[in-house]
Design a protein around this motif. Sequence first.
Motif, mmCIF file in Angstrom:
data_model
loop_
_atom_site.group_PDB
_atom_site.id
_atom_site.type_symbol
_atom_site.label_atom_id
_atom_site.label_comp_id
_atom_site.label_asym_id
_atom_site.label_seq_id
_atom_site.Cartn_x
_atom_site.Cartn_y
_atom_site.Cartn_z
ATOM 1 N N PRO A 229 0.937 -1.170 0.055
ATOM 2 C CA PRO A 229 0.060 -0.003 0.026
ATOM 3 C C PRO A 229 0.681 1.350 0.079
ATOM 4 C CG PRO A 229 -0.720 -1.351 1.735
ATOM 5 C CD PRO A 229 0.527 -1.926 1.274
ATOM 6 N N GLU A 230 0.226 2.331 -0.277
ATOM 7 C CA GLU A 230 0.942 3.693 -0.252
ATOM 8 C C GLU A 230 1.402 3.802 1.108
ATOM 9 O OE1 GLU A 230 -1.689 6.703 -1.341
ATOM 10 O OE2 GLU A 230 -1.992 5.776 -3.481
ATOM 11 N N ASP A 231 2.478 4.721 1.252
ATOM 12 C CA ASP A 231 3.041 4.842 2.805
ATOM 13 C C ASP A 231 1.985 5.274 3.639
ATOM 14 O OD1 ASP A 231 5.403 4.014 1.644
ATOM 15 O OD2 ASP A 231 6.095 6.067 1.413
ATOM 16 N N GLU A 232 1.186 6.532 3.683
ATOM 17 C CA GLU A 232 0.370 6.481 4.632
ATOM 18 C C GLU A 232 -0.674 5.574 5.146
ATOM 19 O OE1 GLU A 232 -1.760 10.130 4.004
ATOM 20 O OE2 GLU A 232 0.214 11.658 3.447
ATOM 21 N N ILE A 233 -1.343 5.015 4.326
ATOM 22 C CA ILE A 233 -2.184 3.781 4.189
ATOM 23 C C ILE A 233 -1.399 2.506 5.052
ATOM 24 C CG2 ILE A 233 -3.625 2.066 3.341
ATOM 25 C CD1 ILE A 233 -4.382 3.950 1.203
ATOM 26 N N HIS A 234 0.015 2.343 4.674
ATOM 27 C CA HIS A 234 0.553 1.367 5.076
ATOM 28 C C HIS A 234 1.093 1.479 6.633
ATOM 29 C CE1 HIS A 234 4.300 -1.118 6.078
ATOM 30 N NE2 HIS A 234 3.582 -2.098 5.218
ATOM 31 N N GLN A 235 1.452 2.672 6.971
ATOM 32 C CA GLN A 235 1.478 3.119 8.173
ATOM 33 C C GLN A 235 0.177 3.013 9.265
ATOM 34 O OE1 GLN A 235 3.144 7.129 8.464
ATOM 35 N NE2 GLN A 235 4.777 6.521 7.203
ATOM 36 N N LEU A 236 -0.900 3.416 8.404
ATOM 37 C CA LEU A 236 -2.096 3.279 9.315
ATOM 38 C C LEU A 236 -2.403 1.612 9.453
ATOM 39 C CD1 LEU A 236 -4.918 4.434 10.387
ATOM 40 C CD2 LEU A 236 -5.771 4.095 8.083
ATOM 41 N N ILE A 237 -2.115 0.920 8.587
ATOM 42 C CA ILE A 237 -2.540 -0.759 8.795
ATOM 43 C C ILE A 237 -1.611 -1.217 9.784
ATOM 44 C CG2 ILE A 237 -2.236 -2.752 7.601
ATOM 45 C CD1 ILE A 237 -3.436 -1.404 5.130
ATOM 46 N N PHE A 238 -0.365 -0.590 9.524
ATOM 47 C CA PHE A 238 0.671 -1.176 10.618
ATOM 48 C C PHE A 238 0.204 -0.794 11.990
ATOM 49 C CE2 PHE A 238 4.791 -1.033 12.962
ATOM 50 C CZ PHE A 238 5.378 -2.339 12.554
ATOM 51 N N ARG A 239 0.127 0.266 12.501
ATOM 52 C CA ARG A 239 -0.333 0.765 13.828
ATOM 53 C C ARG A 239 -1.422 -0.207 14.229
ATOM 54 N NH1 ARG A 239 -2.150 6.325 12.407
ATOM 55 N NH2 ARG A 239 -3.644 5.812 14.127
ATOM 56 N N PHE A 240 -2.245 -0.713 13.437
ATOM 57 C CA PHE A 240 -3.467 -1.495 14.118
ATOM 58 C C PHE A 240 -2.993 -3.077 14.084
ATOM 59 C CE2 PHE A 240 -5.533 2.507 13.640
ATOM 60 C CZ PHE A 240 -6.422 2.684 14.759
ATOM 61 N N PHE A 241 -2.638 -3.474 12.665
ATOM 62 C CA PHE A 241 -2.407 -4.620 12.618
ATOM 63 C C PHE A 241 -0.836 -5.372 12.908
ATOM 64 C CE2 PHE A 241 -5.873 -3.780 9.990
ATOM 65 C CZ PHE A 241 -6.824 -4.931 10.081
ATOM 66 N N GLY A 242 0.100 -4.295 12.895
ATOM 67 C CA GLY A 242 1.465 -4.826 13.219
ATOM 68 C C GLY A 242 1.845 -5.494 11.787
ATOM 69 N N LYS A 243 2.645 -6.369 12.038
ATOM 70 C CA LYS A 243 3.295 -7.262 10.918
ATOM 71 C C LYS A 243 2.107 -8.316 10.408
ATOM 72 C CE LYS A 243 8.250 -6.459 11.792
ATOM 73 N NZ LYS A 243 9.430 -7.136 12.292
ATOM 74 N N SER A 244 0.888 -8.388 11.243
ATOM 75 C CA SER A 244 -0.099 -9.587 10.858
ATOM 76 C C SER A 244 -1.119 -9.225 10.018
ATOM 77 C CB SER A 244 -0.603 -9.964 12.294
ATOM 78 O OG SER A 244 -1.583 -10.830 12.101
ATOM 79 N N LYS A 245 -1.573 -10.085 9.359
ATOM 80 C CA LYS A 245 -2.662 -9.981 8.389
ATOM 81 C C LYS A 245 -3.980 -9.849 9.119
ATOM 82 C CE LYS A 245 -0.918 -9.853 4.055
ATOM 83 N NZ LYS A 245 -1.262 -8.653 3.318
ATOM 84 N N PHE A 246 -3.955 -10.449 10.383
ATOM 85 C CA PHE A 246 -5.300 -10.386 11.319
ATOM 86 C C PHE A 246 -5.034 -9.359 12.716
ATOM 87 C CE2 PHE A 246 -4.138 -14.667 9.561
ATOM 88 C CZ PHE A 246 -5.025 -14.711 9.017
ATOM 89 N N LEU A 247 -6.277 -8.767 12.877
ATOM 90 C CA LEU A 247 -6.493 -8.197 13.919
ATOM 91 C C LEU A 247 -6.388 -8.816 15.231
ATOM 92 C CD1 LEU A 247 -6.696 -4.997 15.075
ATOM 93 C CD2 LEU A 247 -9.082 -5.448 14.846
ATOM 94 N N ALA A 248 -5.664 -8.796 16.387
ATOM 95 C CA ALA A 248 -5.936 -9.493 17.656
ATOM 96 C C ALA A 248 -7.412 -9.253 18.297
ATOM 97 C CB ALA A 248 -4.924 -8.961 18.590
ATOM 98 N N GLU A 249 -8.002 -10.220 18.598
ATOM 99 C CA GLU A 249 -9.354 -10.028 19.321
ATOM 100 C C GLU A 249 -9.354 -9.185 20.399
ATOM 101 O OE1 GLU A 249 -12.472 -11.841 18.295
ATOM 102 O OE2 GLU A 249 -11.160 -12.069 16.401
ATOM 103 N N ASN A 250 -8.604 -8.996 21.068
ATOM 104 C CA ASN A 250 -8.553 -7.937 22.209
ATOM 105 C C ASN A 250 -8.298 -6.386 21.853
ATOM 106 O OD1 ASN A 250 -5.910 -7.892 21.733
ATOM 107 N ND2 ASN A 250 -5.113 -8.531 23.561
ATOM 108 N N LYS A 251 -8.389 -6.303 20.424
ATOM 109 C CA LYS A 251 -8.368 -4.852 19.872
ATOM 110 C C LYS A 251 -9.230 -4.566 19.104
ATOM 111 C CE LYS A 251 -3.023 -4.865 19.685
ATOM 112 N NZ LYS A 251 -1.728 -4.716 18.868
ATOM 113 N N VAL A 252 -10.314 -5.285 19.264
ATOM 114 C CA VAL A 252 -11.505 -5.129 18.139
ATOM 115 C C VAL A 252 -12.184 -3.705 18.573
ATOM 116 C CG1 VAL A 252 -13.944 -6.106 17.629
ATOM 117 C CG2 VAL A 252 -11.901 -7.474 17.808
#
Length: 911
Positions: A229-252
């Motif tokens: 993804p573009e840098d800004e979007i990639h940073q947004l995704i990384f902040r919530f997902f980290g290096k994973s493709k899945f979101l941890a259940e305790n972060k829903v």
Amino acid sequence: MENSIIEKIEDVISKITNLKSVTSYLYRKGHLLYSNGQTQMLTQSKDLFDYSVDDEFNDFRLQISVNEDVNFSCSCESKELCHHAIAAFFQLRDDLQSRQNEPEPIGKAYTRQGMIVRVLEERKLKAKVAKYRINFADNIFGEHILINEKNNKYKITFRDFEKQTGYCSCPDFKTNKLGTCKHLMYAFDFVEKQSILKKRKFSKKYPFIEIYLDPLNDYKITWYYPEKPEDEIHQLIFRFFGKSKFLAENKVAHFLNFLYEAEIYKQIMIRPEVRKKIEQEYNQLALKKIVEGSNFNNAIQGVLKNIELFPYQIEGVEFASFKEGAIIADEMGLGKTIQAIATALVKKNLFHFSKTLIICPASLKDQWKREIEKYSDEKALIVDGLPDERHKIYKSAKEYFLIINYETVLRDVVELNKSNIDFIILDEAQRIKNYETLTAQSIKAINKKHALVITGTPIENRLIDLYSIVDFVDNNYLAPLWEFSYQYCYFDQNTKNKITGYYNLDNLKERISSILVRREKSQVIDQLPNISQIDIPVEMHELQADYHASFTRGIASILAKKIKTPFDMQRLMLLLSKMRMVCDSTYLIDLKTNFSPKLTELEHVLLEKLNIKNSNKKILIFSEWKRMTNIIGQMLKKNNIGFVELNGSVPVKNRGKIIKEFEDNENCKIFISTEAGGTGLNLQVADTVINFELPWNPAKKNQRIGRIDRLGQLSKNLTVISFITKKSIEMSIASGLILKQNLFDSVLSPDNETNIVDFSASGKAQFLKQIEEILFGLEFDKNEVFESEELEIDLEKYEKAGFIESDFEPEQIEAENEEIEEDEKVTEEKNIREINQEKTEQKAGQTDVPQTEKQNNESKVVELESVMNQGLAFFSGLFKVSTGKEISMEGKGIEIDRTTGEVTMKFKIPI
């Protein structure tokens, strides 16, 4: 598992190891597949085992049967022993040894992988024969619209053509945990077969960053984009997902912030299911906060009046009050309705709910309204009328409780979803036990915040039905169906969808214990009253109503006569009896038809509510008419329920044998009896009496109860169930039962010395008032006079409809019952027809009855005296029928106070 089967497999493996015809290469290749875990059991039964072997270039299916000999077949179609078979035999030995102490399966048991293979094959078959249309987007990876045969539209997206993964907005994709559905399968197959990629010029760059729930990973919030993804979007995704493709259940819950921040990026596609999951998470947090900060004792205080809940009922209310969805599955007679009402009132206090919708069978709507208004300060409104009228009620009703029947939901589900329903109470939930019916789908489509199901059906009975009911409470709790099935169901080896048994039930009970509570009478027996009375209202069939109205007109013509002969009195009593008989079955009247909604309801109560086949219950069923007991017996035979029957034709010397059979034979569940068994029998082994019809004389009802309520009764708490036909003479009998009991006790009792009955308090004789209520409270044309003994019923329309058999006999009752019972598909079709042709006519207004001209006082006195004499003659007839004795007419006196209008009647009662 039988040791002999293991020994046979060991013998096969030994032969494989030593067989010279098997090359070392073939043996090593098969053993390698086994060692690397590439062989999986799909299904197993007593002597048939199905395996999948994951070979280098394909998956192969292999079946092994163990009977006299061991045989196998492989989808590689090799006629010789293949390396797939070698791998499967080694795996089978391990599987048998691990299951050595387990009981023999009573059908085919699927493994998880085996069931997945099955349900994917089923969807592929449906996709293959489907006739869908697809409106393609400009981008092959964009959102396409698939339109099915019913013109329903679903959004589909292709992600990977090689692995055939993607997204579909259909309900199945949202719950099936398969990562595909028949719509996606069809779409992938269509694109390939029609060479769509070659024929049309699509943009092939993935058009959006997709945020979705992954079916293959417990529907966790997931993101997908095949490129960086573009840098800004990639940073947004990384902040919530980290290096994973899945979101941890305790972060829903925290993911709500992602939704806000993502709004500025058009490239981010967020699926609706993601927003719904976050909303559910917040609802759970809010519920938890309310539960932690609430005191149940304060919340339930004062919500009910005129009744005090038993401790187990209070526990049931507390159990359901603090849950979004719950099931109260108490045994019949333990007060599920009052628990549901109390729960709705507690939720109003705790969650500030403003609207509760009760969905129940049509015959129970009035009963729900009565109980709500009797035991609470709330008002309840039965929603009926024309469509526009119902829709206005949903939006503007001020009552907290709205009551509708199941059929109304089919018509009004769209409007109901505009009405902000807070809480739904579902009564008689077996109506949605078939998850494929339109009824079940419509009920589950209603938006609600909380839900409560009340049902007496045991959780061990028909697990697939239980699945559908739980699906209404929480559509993710046991889903998907295929996963539920392989965990608990045995399937027939030859018939694909036939279930032969269940297993792992302890696990299921534990699994649903957080949403379902069930108490049986034996568990709470110390809290119950000595005798619990349950009245079950039943609708009349059209032909029953025709007969009933004719008999009513006959009685009206007799009462209208100024002078009544003894013949008139006998005819009147005969017509009263026929009115009661037709409430049981039309067969008792015409010996041709057998319309008996009561019989259908009795069958339902015995099989579903009392679970007679799977319990140790002993039940007495009373009916005054021998022909009716024969019909009931036929129904019991059809359902393979053991019973004995007693009537006046059974010699006294044989009655002891009948009673002993009922008491000693555990398979003899039912004692059917006419009034011949109403006295002189001791049947303490039973704890339930069913009155197929209420006796006219309340003393007879007490005699029936007395058969089990005697010294030596094995149960301290007894249940009396009475079927009452709505809009019939039986309603009058039921509503006046206490009054007539007092009348019989104070006037007709042999021990009573009173010979004066004073009716001055009400100005009318009690018996005249009761006759008036019986006669004029019923529906019939009061302008018609019934003068002939012949029934004015047109049976031709029933004959044309195929409902009458000229040679119908009691022995053929079973076949007749099958004819009058509608299966679920027929009921569904009927409901659909009714939806498509709503009635457009308004209810006819009631015309005012013209008042009679004013009479002078003296004429009124003469007229009143004549009426009282007629009433006394009728009362004398009733007394003779009930006791066999006659009231003396000598010395009778009627005193009329011309000033006050008070009347006193005197007559002699034989002691």
